[in-house]
Design a protein around this motif. Structure first.
Motif, short mmCIF file in Angstrom:
data_model
loop_
_atom_site.label_atom_id
_atom_site.label_comp_id
_atom_site.label_asym_id
_atom_site.label_seq_id
_atom_site.Cartn_x
_atom_site.Cartn_y
_atom_site.Cartn_z
N LEU A 1 -5.23 61.79 25.04
CA LEU A 1 -3.83 62.22 26.42
C LEU A 1 -3.42 60.17 26.93
O LEU A 1 -1.98 60.60 27.12
N TRP A 2 -4.42 59.77 26.97
CA TRP A 2 -4.13 58.50 27.92
C TRP A 2 -2.98 57.76 27.02
O TRP A 2 -2.59 56.74 27.34
N LEU A 3 -3.02 57.61 25.82
CA LEU A 3 -2.67 56.60 24.88
C LEU A 3 -1.05 57.87 24.80
O LEU A 3 -0.06 57.32 25.06
N LEU A 4 -1.29 58.56 24.33
CA LEU A 4 -0.26 59.74 24.68
C LEU A 4 0.98 59.61 25.55
O LEU A 4 1.97 59.61 26.17
N LEU A 5 0.33 59.71 26.76
CA LEU A 5 0.73 58.65 28.39
C LEU A 5 1.94 57.48 28.63
O LEU A 5 2.37 57.39 28.89
N GLU A 6 0.74 56.53 27.98
CA GLU A 6 0.90 55.03 27.98
C GLU A 6 1.64 54.58 27.14
O GLU A 6 2.37 53.59 27.41
N ARG A 7 2.13 55.45 25.93
CA ARG A 7 2.24 54.39 24.75
C ARG A 7 3.16 54.89 23.73
O ARG A 7 3.45 54.33 23.34
N THR A 8 3.49 56.10 24.30
CA THR A 8 4.87 56.58 23.58
C THR A 8 5.99 57.36 24.72
O THR A 8 6.19 56.84 25.85
N ARG A 9 7.18 57.54 23.56
CA ARG A 9 8.39 57.75 24.56
C ARG A 9 7.92 58.80 25.10
O ARG A 9 8.46 58.79 26.34
#
Lengths: 290, 327
Positions: free
Chosen positions: A158-166
């Motif tokens: 989730l963190w990656l989704l929020l911080e690293r994706t468009r």
């Protein structure tokens, strides 16, 4: 000594489940500015749908993880539909939206009672995780450790989704300033549906993988919703870190409270909430008072 | 205005003579229920309608009073002392409740009251040594003020009617008082009220206490009516039922909550005779009213009435004034 350690592991396990439940709750709140009062129902619905697949329809049984995936997708679709068909009709009217989610939660609870009956249904633990894990003299049920791992993986994802994706960047923009996000061309209303479906799916997933520990029974929704609320009041809305820390705190307080003061377990939850409300009303990691 | 006065006069006469024309103890009992739930709805309306603060935890407070009364009676105290202590405990609880909830307004207020209400529910459910858990508390007797035994159906009805009328008068005076105007000011324009030198927080706090007092009064009537109290009384569904009374009747109107109470209690009583699915219907009505008639039945009907008589629609307040009007 062993008792305390087991209690601590149980607390972290429960905290992990709470995180899966409240991360979606917090994101929906952050973006749409409403507490989604159907969140407990989505948790319960996930557990019921999942256990139906696991126990089998007409003798056709599914693997636990496949059942969990199907339940998650089903409930995510239901969440997206509820947002599209009902909440969408009242843009900007937050009070009306909250009341609609409240009404839906009663309807869902009664429907579940109608379909699955009033008796608790126990969810079988996946066979590959039935045993115990030994660390020297310490013994833990393998399934509880697995939940901790799953929750940690989801937290990172989730963190990656929020911080690293468009998509994540768009969601963060919507949480921070929906009007400005609209101006720069983000379709915020589409984000509403996506985040609602994501939150619903996470809640349902928490419901089914929590099943072997909590079992499924009418009233499970009413047990889980206040916990998600307390997590979000503690951690602050729209913040993933806030949900994470809040979940772990609530997991510990709830489990230790139940073991040490079983009659007052709910009341003990109230104390950290009281402190946070008095000293930091926006929550530990929240940026604005809801 | 005269139509309104005549209608109110007829309604009052009908209520005052109800045991003489209503056949059957059952229906007189249902009428008593409507009246004490109307007091509860009037109390919640002070917050929802006039203060713009939607509480989803009022059933918790209602339960505190009911349990306090029951517990005091179980300890062997007399009715007057039990009622007095219950009122004091409730007002202290309400003060704590308000002090915490008023850290926020709007959606935050809903969330905090909801969490507090659920915690009180959990407490009633789990604290078995005090509350009897799922088995609840039973009350053996009803009080006998001035020698009239409230065990009699008609006497109980009249006692409830008197308390209902007193509560209605109290709310009517409250709404017309300068304090009532100030409260509505904090609902519509909190910043301006603050700039004008009003203490917005204190005004809201005292409105909460007034609302809590009415809630406690209705809870005492409730607990003597059912002579039983269980955690179910504190559940979120109970808070939602009262909120539905306020909203369906018309929040921020004097008579709306009373009509709403009559409607909800009547529907609930009739429906539960046929099917077990009251909660499903409650949810469905909630969704339907919010989507189709958000202003409530009384303002909605009043609007149609005015339209029918060719007068201009002056418009009524929305469910809650959480949203600030344009300056």
């Amino acid at each position: 000594m062993n008792l305390w350690l087991v209690l601590a592991v149980n607390s972290i396990t429960f905290g992990g489940l709470l995180f899966l439940l409240s991360a979606g709750f917090s994101l929906i709140f952050g973006l749409m500015r409403i507490p989604n009062l159907t969140h407990g129902s989505l948790f319960m619905l996930g557990a019921y749908v999942g256990v139906t697949f696991v126990l089998g329809i007409r003798g056709f049984q599914l693997n636990f993880w496949l059942a969990a995936l199907l339940a998650t997708l089903t409930v995510a679709a239901i969440g997206a539909l509820a947002e599209r068909l009902l909440l969408r009709r009242m843009p900007g009217d937050q009070l009306a939206q909250v009341l609609v989610t409240l009404g839906l939660s009663f309807m869902a609870a009664d429907l579940c009672l109608m379909i699955w009956g009033g008796d608790p249904i126990s969810v079988p633990t996946p066979p590959e995780l039935e045993g115990f894990a030994r660390f020297g003299v310490l013994v833990f049920p393998a399934y509880r450790l697995a939940i901790i791992v799953i929750a940690a993986v989801f937290a990172i994802a989730l963190w990656l989704l929020l911080e690293r994706t468009r998509l994540g960047a768009m969601i963060r923009a919507g949480v921070d300033d929906p009007n400005m996000a609209r101006v720069v061309g983000i379709r915020v209303s589409q984000l509403f549906t996506i985040v609602f479906a994501l939150g619903a799916g996470l809640a349902a997933f928490a419901g089914i993988i929590g099943g072997p520990i909590l079992s499924v029974y009418p009233g499970l929704d009413q047990d889980m919703l206040p916990l998600a609320l307390v997590v979000v009041i503690l951690g602050g809305t729209g913040s993933l870190l806030g949900s994470f820390v809040g979940s772990i705190i609530v997991g510990f307080i709830y489990n230790f409270g139940q073991a040490l003061l079983p009659e007052l377990a709910y009341f003990v939850l109230f104390l950290p909430m009281l402190l946070v409300l008095l000293l930091r009303p926006q929550g530990l990691f929240g940026r604005h008072v809801p | 205005m005269s139509v309104r006065a005549i209608a109110l006069g007829i309604a009052f006469l009908a209520l005052a003579t109800l045991p003489y024309w209503m056949s059957g103890i059952y229906y007189i009992n249902v009428s008593s229920q409507i009246l004490f739930y109307a007091v509860f709805a009037l109390g919640l309306n002070v917050l929802v309608g006039y203060a713009g603060l939607v509480s989803l935890g009022h059933a918790g407070l209602f339960g505190v009073t009911a349990y306090a009364t029951g517990y005091m009676l179980q300890l062997g105290f007399g009715h007057p002392i039990a009622i007095l202590v219950a009122l004091v405990i409730s007002m202290i609880s309400m003060a704590v409740f308000a002090a915490l909830s008023l850290r926020s307004t709007g959606i935050g207020f809903i969330m905090i009251t909801l969490a507090l209400g659920e915690i009180l529910w959990g407490l009633a459910y789990r604290w078995i040594s005090l509350t009897g858990g799922d088995n609840g508390l039973s009350l053996k007797t009803r009080p006998e003020p001035f020698g009239y035994s409230l065990s009699d159906v008609n006497t109980f009805y009249y006692a409830t009617l008197i308390i209902f009328l007193l509560s209605l008068a109290a709310v009517a005076v409250f709404v017309r008082s300068p304090f009532g105007s100030a409260l509505m000011g904090t609902r519509d324009q909190p910043r301006r009220m603050n700039a004008l030198g009003y203490h917005v927080w204190a005004i809201r706090f005292f409105a909460c206490l007034f609302s809590g007092l009415l809630t406690s009064v209705s809870a005492i009537l409730f607990v003597y009516y059912t002579q039983f109290i269980s955690p179910q009384t504190l559940a979120l569904t109970s808070s939602a039922e009262v909120l539905l009374m306020v909203i369906s009747g018309g929040a921020g109107t004097l008579l709306g909550p009373i009509v709403g109470a009559g409607l909800v209690v009547a529907v609930k009583t009739v429906v539960s005779g046929f099917i077990e699915r009251w909660n499903f219907l409650l949810g469905a009505i909630f969704v339907a009213i919010v989507i189709l008639m958000p202003e409530g039945l009384v303002p909605g009907t009043a609007r149609l009435w005015r339209l029918a008589w060719g007068k201009r629609d002056r418009g009524t307040g929305a469910i809650a004034g959480g949203a600030e009007a344009k300056p």
